[in-house]
Write an enzyme that holds these catalytic residues in place. Sequence first.
Site, mmCIF file in Angstrom:
data_model
loop_
_atom_site.group_PDB
_atom_site.id
_atom_site.type_symbol
_atom_site.label_atom_id
_atom_site.label_comp_id
_atom_site.label_asym_id
_atom_site.label_seq_id
_atom_site.Cartn_x
_atom_site.Cartn_y
_atom_site.Cartn_z
ATOM 1 N N LYS A 1 63.609 90.741 104.658
ATOM 2 C CA LYS A 1 65.059 90.721 104.523
ATOM 3 C C LYS A 1 65.553 91.936 103.756
ATOM 4 C CE LYS A 1 69.239 89.152 104.816
ATOM 5 N NZ LYS A 1 69.732 87.809 104.522
ATOM 6 N N HIS B 1 69.137 79.156 103.269
ATOM 7 C CA HIS B 1 68.896 79.243 101.826
ATOM 8 C C HIS B 1 68.518 77.853 101.310
ATOM 9 C CE1 HIS B 1 70.688 83.308 101.355
ATOM 10 N NE2 HIS B 1 71.450 82.910 102.360
#
Length: 349
Positions: free
Chosen positions: A100, A16
Site C-alpha cells: 500500500k 480497515h
Amino acid sequence: MTTELEIIRPDDWHLHLRDGAMLKAVAPVSAAAFRRAIIMPNLVPPVRTLEDLRAYRGRIQAALPGETRFRPLMTLYLTETTDPAEITEGAASGDLTAVKLYPAGATTNSDAGVKDFSRVHGVLEAMQKAGVPLLVHGEVTDPAVDIFDREAVFIERVLAPLRKDFPALRIVMEHITTEEGASYVGEADETLAATITPQHLIINRTDIFKGGIRPHLYCLPIAKRENHRQALRKAATSGSQKFFLGTDSAPHLVSLKECACGCAGIFNAPVAIPYVAQVFDEEGALDRLEGFTSLNGPAFYRLPVNEDRIRLRREAPDAAIFHNIDAGEDGSVVVFRPDRPLQWSVVAV
C-alpha cells in the site's frame, strides 16, 4: 421486477480492521459478510515488515469466530526504507498479497508514507518482477491543491509518471471518487484497476453538510460533487472488469468522530453489500452486481472465485443492522446510515 437473487459470496478489496479492542469488535462483522478482504496496514506503528505482517495476521485470526472461513489478505505499508528483499520473500511465501502506497499525510495514520517517490523505485521494481500489486491512495498532499481536486492532480503528477516508469506493475487506484479517476482507469490497459466504495456511490459532498456537519459521513478521500457520484455509479455498474468493490470500511470510536477535529472514516461493513445491491437495482444493473462484488477482484488479483453463495432480497433489513458496534470500554462505532432507506437485505449466507 427482481425481488430475490443469489450471487457468489463477495470479497472486500479494501478494509480497515484496526487493532486491539477495535479489531475484536469489527473483524467478526466483515467475516460474516465477506469471504476474503485486503487488509490495510496503516496501524500505529504501521505494518512495515513481514514480521509485522505475520504478527498482525495472527491477531486478526485470533479475533475471528472459530467457525469462520474468512481469509485476511495481508499488505505492507510502503515507506522510503522498505527493503525490496521483503517483497521477494513475501511473494514467494504467499504471505504478501499487495503493498500500500500512502502519500505522507494523505489520510488516517499515513504520516510514515512516501514523500520522495524516487526513493521507492527499488521496491517497485521488485514488485513488478514478483507480480505484487501496488495499491495507491490516490491523492496528493500539496496544501496548495484543493481537497476536492487532489485525486485528479495525483493522476497527473504521480500515477501517470509511475505507470510510465513501471509499465508491467499492476496497480489498484483505491476508493476512486471522481469522474477523472473513473475515466482514467477505464481507458487504461489491464495493469490498472480501481476499487469503489458504497459511500461514494451513495453520498455526495452536500450530504456531509445537510442540516449541519455530519461527521459520520466524513471520509478520505472526501465525497465529491454529484457529477462525480454519477460517474462512479456508471463505472461500477458498467460491467467493466476494471472496477470492483472495496468498502474502505474504517471504524473510529464515536468520541473520535464527534469532536472538534473528527477522524476521517466510514464504518459500513454490516450494510455494504445491501447498499451496493440497492445502487445496482436503482441503475437497472442487478445482472452486473456479481461481477462487481465477486468476480472482478479475484480476476485482477489472480485468485480463485469463491465457491459459496449468498442470497439477497428486496426488503428492508432488521433495524438492528444499524445499531452501534460495541468496541469495549472506550466506546462504540456508528454504522453507515445515509439519508436513504435501505431496501435490500442479505437473507442467507
